[in-house]
Design an enzyme around this catalytic site. Sequence first.
Site, short mmCIF file in Angstrom:
data_model
loop_
_atom_site.label_atom_id
_atom_site.label_comp_id
_atom_site.label_asym_id
_atom_site.label_seq_id
_atom_site.Cartn_x
_atom_site.Cartn_y
_atom_site.Cartn_z
N GLY A 1 7.61 4.88 7.59
CA GLY A 1 6.80 6.10 7.71
C GLY A 1 7.06 6.77 9.05
O GLY A 1 8.13 6.60 9.65
N GLY B 1 3.79 4.31 13.08
CA GLY B 1 4.48 3.07 13.45
C GLY B 1 3.97 2.52 14.78
O GLY B 1 3.76 1.32 14.94
N GLU C 1 4.71 8.08 14.69
CA GLU C 1 3.35 8.05 15.22
C GLU C 1 2.54 6.88 14.63
O GLU C 1 1.92 6.09 15.35
CB GLU C 1 2.71 9.40 14.85
CG GLU C 1 1.40 9.68 15.49
CD GLU C 1 0.75 10.89 14.80
OE1 GLU C 1 1.43 11.62 14.05
OE2 GLU C 1 -0.46 11.07 15.01
N GLU D 1 10.79 15.80 14.68
CA GLU D 1 11.06 15.71 13.25
C GLU D 1 10.16 16.71 12.52
O GLU D 1 8.94 16.66 12.65
CB GLU D 1 10.77 14.30 12.74
CG GLU D 1 11.15 14.14 11.28
CD GLU D 1 10.86 12.74 10.73
OE1 GLU D 1 9.74 12.25 10.95
OE2 GLU D 1 11.74 12.18 10.07
N LYS E 1 0.86 -1.19 0.00
CA LYS E 1 0.00 0.00 0.00
C LYS E 1 0.89 1.24 0.00
O LYS E 1 1.49 1.59 1.01
CB LYS E 1 -0.91 0.04 1.23
CG LYS E 1 -2.00 1.11 1.05
CD LYS E 1 -2.44 1.76 2.32
CE LYS E 1 -1.63 2.94 2.76
NZ LYS E 1 -1.68 4.14 1.89
N GLU F 1 10.50 1.16 10.09
CA GLU F 1 11.55 2.12 9.71
C GLU F 1 10.91 3.50 9.83
O GLU F 1 10.07 3.86 9.00
CB GLU F 1 11.97 1.89 8.25
CG GLU F 1 12.50 0.51 7.97
CD GLU F 1 14.01 0.44 8.11
OE1 GLU F 1 14.66 1.49 7.97
OE2 GLU F 1 14.51 -0.67 8.35
P1 NAD Z 1 3.06 8.44 7.42
O1 NAD Z 1 3.38 7.64 8.63
O2 NAD Z 1 2.09 9.53 7.54
O3 NAD Z 1 2.51 7.48 6.26
C1 NAD Z 1 3.24 6.37 5.80
C2 NAD Z 1 2.26 5.36 5.21
O4 NAD Z 1 1.38 4.91 6.24
C3 NAD Z 1 1.38 5.89 4.11
O5 NAD Z 1 1.19 4.89 3.14
C4 NAD Z 1 0.08 6.17 4.82
O6 NAD Z 1 -1.05 6.12 3.98
C5 NAD Z 1 0.05 5.05 5.83
N1 NAD Z 1 -0.76 5.33 7.02
C6 NAD Z 1 -1.08 6.53 7.55
N2 NAD Z 1 -1.85 6.35 8.65
C7 NAD Z 1 -1.99 5.01 8.81
C8 NAD Z 1 -2.67 4.21 9.77
N3 NAD Z 1 -3.36 4.73 10.78
N4 NAD Z 1 -2.59 2.87 9.64
C9 NAD Z 1 -1.88 2.31 8.63
N5 NAD Z 1 -1.25 3.03 7.69
C10 NAD Z 1 -1.29 4.37 7.78
O7 NAD Z 1 4.48 8.93 6.86
P2 NAD Z 1 4.73 9.86 5.60
O8 NAD Z 1 4.30 11.23 5.98
O9 NAD Z 1 4.20 9.22 4.37
O10 NAD Z 1 6.33 9.78 5.48
C11 NAD Z 1 7.18 10.56 6.21
C12 NAD Z 1 7.74 9.79 7.40
O11 NAD Z 1 8.40 8.62 6.96
C13 NAD Z 1 8.79 10.59 8.15
O12 NAD Z 1 8.59 10.43 9.54
C14 NAD Z 1 10.10 9.94 7.72
O13 NAD Z 1 11.15 10.11 8.62
C15 NAD Z 1 9.68 8.51 7.58
N6 NAD Z 1 10.61 7.77 6.72
C16 NAD Z 1 11.48 6.88 7.32
C17 NAD Z 1 12.39 6.18 6.53
C18 NAD Z 1 13.34 5.20 7.16
O14 NAD Z 1 14.00 4.48 6.40
N7 NAD Z 1 13.47 5.13 8.47
C19 NAD Z 1 12.41 6.38 5.14
C20 NAD Z 1 11.51 7.28 4.58
C21 NAD Z 1 10.61 7.96 5.38
#
Ligand code: NAD
Length: 497
Positions: free
Chosen positions: A229, A234, A232, A386, A176, A251
């Site tokens: 992602g 996670g 929060e 962040e 997804k 991650e």
């Molecule tokens: P996000 O957590 O908002 O979303 C990530 C994914 O999760 C998306 O596909 C989103 O639709 C989904 N999602 C959102 N709410 C959800 C829920 N309640 N249940 C299940 N899935 C849900 O993150 P983002 O804004 O897309 O990305 C930015 C974040 O990702 C930053 O915190 C960044 O540091 C992190 N990131 C980490 C790495 C790493 O390797 N550690 C790499 C890239 C990005």
Amino acid sequence: METYKLYINGEWVNSSTGKLLDVKNPSTDEVIAKVQSASEADVEMAVDAARDSFDSGVWSRLPPGDRSNILLKIADLLEKNQKEFIKLETENSGKSVKQVSGYDIPYTIDNIRFIAGACRTLEGKAMAEYVADGTSAIRREPIGAVGVITPWNYPLMMVIWRAFPAIATGNSVVVKPASYTPLTTLKLAELVENAGVPAGVFNVITGPGSSVGEQMARSNKLDMIAFTGSTEVGKRLSDLGSSTLKKVSLELGGKAPFIVFEDANIDAAVESAIVGGMVNNGQDCANSTRYYIQEKVFDRFVQRLKERIRQIKIGDPENPDTDMGPLISEAQRTRVEGYIKKGIEEGGRLISGGDRPKINGHEHGYYIDPALIYTENESSAIVKEEIFGPVFTILKFRDYDDVIRRSNDVTYGLGSSVWTSDITTAMRATRDLRFGTVWVNEHVVVPSEMPWAGYKQSGHGASLSPYSLEEFTYIKHVYFDITGKVRKDWYDQIFKG
Ligand code: NAD
């Protein structure tokens, strides 16, 4: 305008409800495509496809070399079609075409080739008689059906980092992608199909994280969730996954310190500081965000940084001269502006930037000027949280112990860097910094062979490197009796009869 379908069990299908979502170009705010909003029934279908394909053994029982060859074919197809992927990724993510064509796509191709090779070399303990009566061996086996949820900042790359070690080791996946940036993931599914991955092994569904993602995390038919992602979300996925005790690999976010000692090459540090802070339009989990500069070189560093930040070319992502495009969304821009405001309210001094630049022909894009803020308030939100935008927070430090303590004093632990010409300082810092990566006199570089992994609330598990493949396998101990005896000596200790 193209309307994309869901890719489930080797078929391209519409959502059962017919509901569509807009996908925008962040540099113009224009809708560039429509994707399906997967319903509960669609998610169930995709999960079933992954489950059934895994249970059938059609993919998991292929010799690793055969899976590897198919993955290599995908890498070749991506290379052949890279122009299309570069265009789509640039248009959908707002990153500069320079970065997407010079880094994101070629690096992603290299990641796939590495993963394809590495799946043939999985390791375990040597088969041997660890007790006299029997021979023990290790089998490494896929975990099963895996849900993969990815962020918007590196749309294609993050799918490769999470879904490809999974399929390389014989798992089936439901992917997804983030709703802002689903297009290259859907295009990737075409390559996966053309390369000969069996139906059901690689499924792509699109839709809101709060419904689609949560349903995946709750599903008792998925054995694992691999998530990249925010911290929060996670945490939320950890909670949801606990109802079935599925493995949840995370991650998450980062808050990288960039530590400059007075004996560092200051010019080199400033060049890297710019790149580390603005790469991916300031939306990279490894972004250098806290610049700790030793007192003696502070003024020189800041003066030079200020001059160089002014030279960043902000503009149309598709222009090859552009260094920095817009943020991903209006919401993200508002969030970043909120942090700048808060940083000032909490005692910070805005040295430059933070405005909305006017870009001809892109008046509705989500642009922001990189902001340079000096603060002495170590507990300010701009130091601890962040931001995920081009905000350079500058701090001063006295000595080694002072800076290491402050650098470690965050909930995150992903990337970090130290700048010095003293080998002892460098070696000590690589030991003392509690981060998954410590760069010395560099920032952001991660070869495919090396792990990208978090400490603390930046998650656990690893992307890239052989460790990322281990993440998607169980280790099974297999024991063979080699005596043929009816009763072994040790039985008496339990049952003498
Ligand atoms: P996000 O957590 O908002 O979303 C990530 C994914 O999760 C998306 O596909 C989103 O639709 C989904 N999602 C959102 N709410 C959800 C829920 N309640 N249940 C299940 N899935 C849900 O993150 P983002 O804004 O897309 O990305 C930015 C974040 O990702 C930053 O915190 C960044 O540091 C992190 N990131 C980490 C790495 C790493 O390797 N550690 C790499 C890239 C990005």
